[in-house]
Design a protein around this motif. Sequence first.
Motif, PDB file in Angstrom:
ATOM      1  N   VAL A  26       0.872  -1.184   0.000  1.00 51.10           N
ATOM      2  CA  VAL A  26       0.000   0.000   0.000  1.00 51.10           C
ATOM      3  C   VAL A  26       0.905   1.228   0.000  1.00 51.10           C
ATOM      4  O   VAL A  26       1.720   1.401   0.900  1.00 51.10           O
ATOM      5  N   ASN A  27       0.771   2.082  -1.013  1.00 51.66           N
ATOM      6  CA  ASN A  27       1.629   3.275  -1.030  1.00 51.66           C
ATOM      7  C   ASN A  27       0.846   4.572  -0.822  1.00 51.66           C
ATOM      8  O   ASN A  27       1.431   5.634  -0.666  1.00 51.66           O
ATOM      9  N   THR A  28      -0.491   4.490  -0.815  1.00 52.84           N
ATOM     10  CA  THR A  28      -1.307   5.685  -0.668  1.00 52.84           C
ATOM     11  C   THR A  28      -2.486   5.386   0.248  1.00 52.84           C
ATOM     12  O   THR A  28      -3.114   4.331   0.116  1.00 52.84           O
ATOM     13  N   VAL A  29      -2.775   6.325   1.132  1.00 50.42           N
ATOM     14  CA  VAL A  29      -3.823   6.081   2.123  1.00 50.42           C
ATOM     15  C   VAL A  29      -4.751   7.302   2.188  1.00 50.42           C
ATOM     16  O   VAL A  29      -4.279   8.427   2.300  1.00 50.42           O
ATOM     17  N   SER A  30      -6.054   7.052   2.114  1.00 53.77           N
ATOM     18  CA  SER A  30      -7.022   8.153   2.300  1.00 53.77           C
ATOM     19  C   SER A  30      -7.442   8.158   3.758  1.00 53.77           C
ATOM     20  O   SER A  30      -7.871   7.119   4.274  1.00 53.77           O
ATOM     21  N   ILE A  31      -7.353   9.323   4.380  1.00 51.71           N
ATOM     22  CA  ILE A  31      -7.704   9.367   5.807  1.00 51.71           C
ATOM     23  C   ILE A  31      -8.587  10.569   6.133  1.00 51.71           C
ATOM     24  O   ILE A  31      -8.664  11.535   5.374  1.00 51.71           O
ATOM     25  N   GLY A  32      -9.230  10.443   7.270  1.00 54.80           N
ATOM     26  CA  GLY A  32      -9.965  11.578   7.828  1.00 54.80           C
ATOM     27  C   GLY A  32     -11.374  11.754   7.282  1.00 54.80           C
ATOM     28  O   GLY A  32     -12.018  12.775   7.536  1.00 54.80           O
ATOM     29  N   ILE A  33     -11.883  10.754   6.555  1.00 56.71           N
ATOM     30  CA  ILE A  33     -13.112  10.991   5.786  1.00 56.71           C
ATOM     31  C   ILE A  33     -14.314  11.328   6.673  1.00 56.71           C
ATOM     32  O   ILE A  33     -15.064  12.234   6.349  1.00 56.71           O
ATOM     33  N   LEU A  63       1.097  -3.492  -9.633  1.00 55.69           N
ATOM     34  CA  LEU A  63       0.884  -2.078  -9.973  1.00 55.69           C
ATOM     35  C   LEU A  63       2.195  -1.308  -9.885  1.00 55.69           C
ATOM     36  O   LEU A  63       2.447  -0.402 -10.688  1.00 55.69           O
ATOM     37  N   GLY A  64       3.031  -1.689  -8.921  1.00 50.74           N
ATOM     38  CA  GLY A  64       4.340  -1.050  -8.792  1.00 50.74           C
ATOM     39  C   GLY A  64       5.139  -1.193 -10.085  1.00 50.74           C
ATOM     40  O   GLY A  64       5.808  -0.266 -10.529  1.00 50.74           O
ATOM     41  N   LYS A  65       5.006  -2.358 -10.708  1.00 50.37           N
ATOM     42  CA  LYS A  65       5.765  -2.590 -11.954  1.00 50.37           C
ATOM     43  C   LYS A  65       5.120  -1.889 -13.148  1.00 50.37           C
ATOM     44  O   LYS A  65       5.714  -1.754 -14.206  1.00 50.37           O
ATOM     45  N   SER A  70       4.123   1.199 -13.176  1.00 55.49           N
ATOM     46  CA  SER A  70       4.037   2.640 -12.922  1.00 55.49           C
ATOM     47  C   SER A  70       4.213   3.463 -14.202  1.00 55.49           C
ATOM     48  O   SER A  70       3.746   4.593 -14.277  1.00 55.49           O
ATOM     49  N   SER A  71       4.834   2.880 -15.224  1.00 56.52           N
ATOM     50  CA  SER A  71       4.995   3.656 -16.464  1.00 56.52           C
ATOM     51  C   SER A  71       3.633   3.921 -17.128  1.00 56.52           C
ATOM     52  O   SER A  71       3.507   4.812 -17.963  1.00 56.52           O
ATOM     53  N   VAL A  72       2.621   3.147 -16.751  1.00 54.74           N
ATOM     54  CA  VAL A  72       1.286   3.342 -17.351  1.00 54.74           C
ATOM     55  C   VAL A  72       0.612   4.584 -16.766  1.00 54.74           C
ATOM     56  O   VAL A  72      -0.229   5.219 -17.413  1.00 54.74           O
ATOM     57  N   ALA A  73       1.007   4.965 -15.547  1.00 60.80           N
ATOM     58  CA  ALA A  73       0.364   6.109 -14.898  1.00 60.80           C
ATOM     59  C   ALA A  73       0.494   7.341 -15.784  1.00 60.80           C
ATOM     60  O   ALA A  73       1.547   7.617 -16.342  1.00 60.80           O
ATOM     61  N   GLY A  74      -0.608   8.041 -15.928  1.00 57.45           N
ATOM     62  CA  GLY A  74      -0.595   9.264 -16.728  1.00 57.45           C
ATOM     63  C   GLY A  74      -0.878   9.020 -18.199  1.00 57.45           C
ATOM     64  O   GLY A  74      -1.175   9.959 -18.938  1.00 57.45           O
ATOM     65  N   SER A  75      -0.795   7.761 -18.654  1.00 56.42           N
ATOM     66  CA  SER A  75      -1.094   7.520 -20.066  1.00 56.42           C
ATOM     67  C   SER A  75      -2.603   7.596 -20.274  1.00 56.42           C
ATOM     68  O   SER A  75      -3.384   7.412 -19.350  1.00 56.42           O
ATOM     69  N   LEU A  76      -2.992   7.879 -21.508  1.00 58.69           N
ATOM     70  CA  LEU A  76      -4.394   8.246 -21.755  1.00 58.69           C
ATOM     71  C   LEU A  76      -5.094   7.249 -22.665  1.00 58.69           C
ATOM     72  O   LEU A  76      -4.488   6.345 -23.229  1.00 58.69           O
ATOM     73  N   ILE A  77      -6.388   7.479 -22.806  1.00 57.33           N
ATOM     74  CA  ILE A  77      -7.207   6.705 -23.742  1.00 57.33           C
ATOM     75  C   ILE A  77      -7.888   7.746 -24.633  1.00 57.33           C
ATOM     76  O   ILE A  77      -8.420   8.732 -24.121  1.00 57.33           O
TER      77      ILE A  77
END
Length: 660
Positions: free
Chosen positions: A9-16, A358-360, A362-369
Amino acid sequence: MRLMRLANVNTVSIGIFSWAELEPSEGFYTFDWLDRVFEKLAANGRRIILATPSGGKPNWLAARYPEVRRVNEQGMREPQRGRHNHCITSPIYRKKITEINTLLAQRYGAHPALLLWHIGNEFTGYCYCDLCMAAFRLWLRNKYGTLEKLNHAWWATFWSHRFTSWDQVNCIDPNIHGMILDWRRFMTSQVIDFIAVECEPLRRHAPHIPATTNFIGLIDFDEAYDYSKIAQSMDIASWDSYPFWHNRSPSEGGDASVACDTAFVHDLTRAMKPDRSWLLMETTPSAQNWTPVSRLRRPGMLRLNGLQAVAHGSDSVLYFQWRKSRGGCEKFHGAVVDHAGHEHTRVFQDVTALGAELGKLSSVAGSLIRPRAAVIYDWENRWAIDAALGPRNVNKDYLPTCRAHYREFWRRGVAVDVISSIANLEPYRIVVAPMLYMLRPGVAENIARFVNAGGTFVATYMTGIADENDLCFLGGFPGPLKEVLGIWVEETDVLNDFDRQTVVAGENALELGLSGHYAAQHYVDLLHLRGSEALAYYSDEFVAGRPAVTRNRYGGGIAYYVASRNDAHFLSDFLGGVIREAGIKSAAGLPAFHPLPHGLSMQVRTDGKTDTLFVMNFSDVERQAPIGKGFLNVNGETVPEVVKISGYTTCIFFRTGDTV
Ligand code: GAL
């Protein structure tokens, strides 16, 4: 922290929903616990999505200031309970949330772990209190200027409802359709205004941190907002996806149909901000607890569910929830960490594996459709269709009809945007607008421009009936689309659920792919050709021989009109033909006339250099997917042109300019 590290887990949503923890009594704040959470997460390299706490209000606030509690349509103020039920107009609520958001922004805005603001939670529902009514009147005054204009837009002479003073506008009358539409538009604009109030201190103290609010999707409920509009006030679009996996019978299409409906909302969310990725803000790692029957996810489904969102343009797979609550109504809701409290569970292992994958990626992040096809789903249009009395008052099925059209693209692996009727049509070759009953100003002109410039437009029965105030177009339907469609619809017959009409394809429709007979139900238009040609005809009853499908060549493009609600077989033949004719390819770049094997779906994301192809199998048996030449697997090996995909599996392939 140990478990989070293990689970990748690299990102956490808190305080909702943490207002009562942050401000246990009015003006007395306790941030120490949140400081500790920030410190721990940051020390462990996690990034934080920090929510503003407006989604749930503390008891002291509800008790001391009753105006923050919503009033229902019957005029009764709701007791303090549940969540998502604050009055969005209340000046007190706005003041209190501004105070706490200011403190949050001052305290955490510069924190290096802070990634994103999460505004409130799943904005939904209307409030009918005096404050909202007063704000509604003001909104109307700004919109119309004079009562005369309002009376005209609302057709208020009817049943003696003429308004002679703004104060008389104090109720929601289901008989005044212009009023219903304006009320819903007002509620949407009031949410945008409320979000602006929430964001003001955040943007003042932390201008570099973007903001989102998590939408709830298209769950059927009356008191909805136009999310496509709200998204424009946010930096990033996000939504909470809770598909009912393993809840549909084979005759209902099974998980393939769940996947298709889920993809519809993914594509709707993506199209709200087409130039950037969106975020899957919540999904359950196991079962929901609130579905009638909450089945466990079958092996493979957690990965498939998460990667489906990524395939449709999400840059995240975030779960609700990290640790299962011990009490309260969500104690049986799926979580990464179960009541057992350790990592030795099936769900934890699945989450861990997907996190690593998903870590592997990461190059897909930001790519579009960049879809060449779009289906119009329009909230305001839905409201107008829902409000209309007649010609049919049951099974109007606007959303299912949009989904049925969308499905023909989805099951061919063709990327689609789901857009509102006022969206820019320039990026598309095909625009399908099922039941576009309401044509807001400029929409018909925009469609005509699109077709004239070479686009293919598909319209159906129940199109072009009313303007933005739900006033019928005079001079014949489909109103301002008559010319581009080359038809005049004189009457619409609506059938009983047990009635059927028959649609017979003409010889000139063979090339498109229509042949033989199709069944029609519910809606049957009686139309006249005004420059278009008929491609199919009815063959039953008094409408026998009348046109049922028409094609009009307009400028450089083509406009089709499908005059009746036809069966799935028709939709497949027809839209398959339209896709082929427009030269639109599958995500793999292959001709897309034929559907993929049942349950298969394909999406491609690109950064301009590398195409990442996701081939997903939502059935529980192996399928063969045609992907053509040039794709490599994750190990850089060439893959065959037809790949085998096991049940409930996603395969990811890559293609660059060099490998084609
Ligand atoms: C969402 C909500 C979460 C949680 C979840 C349960 O709608 O944002 O707080 O309640 O549903 O499925």
